[in-house]
Design a protein around this motif. Structure first.
Motif: not given
Length: 263
Positions: A44-56, A222-227
């Motif tokens: 699961s990608i959690g609450s981050v954006y579905r196209n967030a850099p971390e997802v990429i 350790y990145w926050t959701v914003s990061e």
């Protein structure tokens, strides 16, 4: 001559449907994982954006490992074609050198193997346009994270796989040997993951991971959701050293095959 061999391999493979089939398959899988909640790649990608850099980054890391057999098909096909179709004697009777022949073929097949993996980013971008996605779950479409993932994750992974399979292909000259090597590489990696999970030194586990997934996890955990929604991969630290280490290993594996190969 290296350039001519490189271009020949690229033109040869671009005339084959396999390149486009794999491109569409990877694009569809990643696009569906972005557009549909019940389809997940790597959890699961959690609450981050579905196209967030971390997802990429995670998609590129996981899919470049899953695509191991796909890369094997391209690289092995290039490595053994002249032996499979009995054209090796004709090729080797020309004034071509071993370095020109092997480097041109290796670079050509590796370049072609990267093309279908571009479908990962295309799928993420197209999937984020799906009309049923909640707009609040999407961030801006940024090109930089896709380029960072390609050069820091996907390309080094393809280079490592290509080096191993190309060396096996030119020495064994057997499709069976190449695909067995790919399966051994896949199974061995999965086993090593379970062993490295017990290492007290996380840095060692991150450096020893040829696909960089441990290093990526260590960088981003350790990145926050914003990061996670905004940061690019760092160009220093354990991830950079992991990538440099396995690029050097890839070059060494290719060099071993080069030295053992004879016309």
């Amino acid at each position: 001559m290296i350039g001519r061999i490189f271009l020949f391999e690229v033109r040869y493979w671009l005339r084959q449907p396999m390149v486009y089939i794999f491109f569409l398959l990877l694009g569809f899988m990643c696009g569906a994982a972005v557009a549909v909640d019940n389809i997940q790649i790597g959890g699961s990608i959690g609450s981050v954006y579905r196209n967030a850099p971390e997802v990429i980054y995670n998609f590129h890391g996981i899919m470049s490992f899953i695509a191991l057999l796909m890369v094997t098909a391209f690289v092995n096909g290039t490595a053994i074609r002249d032996f499979q179709y009995d054209t090796a004697q004709i090729v080797f009777s020309t004034p071509i050198t071993k370095a020109q022949y092997l480097i041109g073929k290796f670079l050509g097949s590796t370049f072609v193997a990267v093309i279908p993996l571009l479908g990962i980013s295309i799928g993420i971008i197209v999937g984020s346009w799906w009309p049923t996605i909640d707009p609040e779950r999407l961030g801006p479409t940024l090109l930089a994270p896709h380029l960072s993932a390609l050069f820091m994750i996907t390309f080094p992974n393809v280079l490592f796989i290509s080096a191993v399979i190309f060396a096996v292909g030119i020495l064994a000259r057997s499709t069976v040997a190449s695909f067995i090597s790919a399966i051994v590489l896949m199974v061995g990696y999965l086993i090593s993951q379970s062993l490295m999970s017990g290492l007290e030194n996380e840095v060692s586990g991150a450096l020893l991971d040829p696909f960089g997934l441990n290093a990526l996890d260590q960088v981003t955990k350790y990145w926050t959701v914003s990061e996670k929604n905004s940061l690019l991969l760092p160009t220093s630290g354990v991830l950079l050293w992991n990538r440099l280490l396995w690029i050097v290993v890839s070059i060494a594996v290719f060099a071993f095959g080069y030295l053992r190969f004879s016309f």
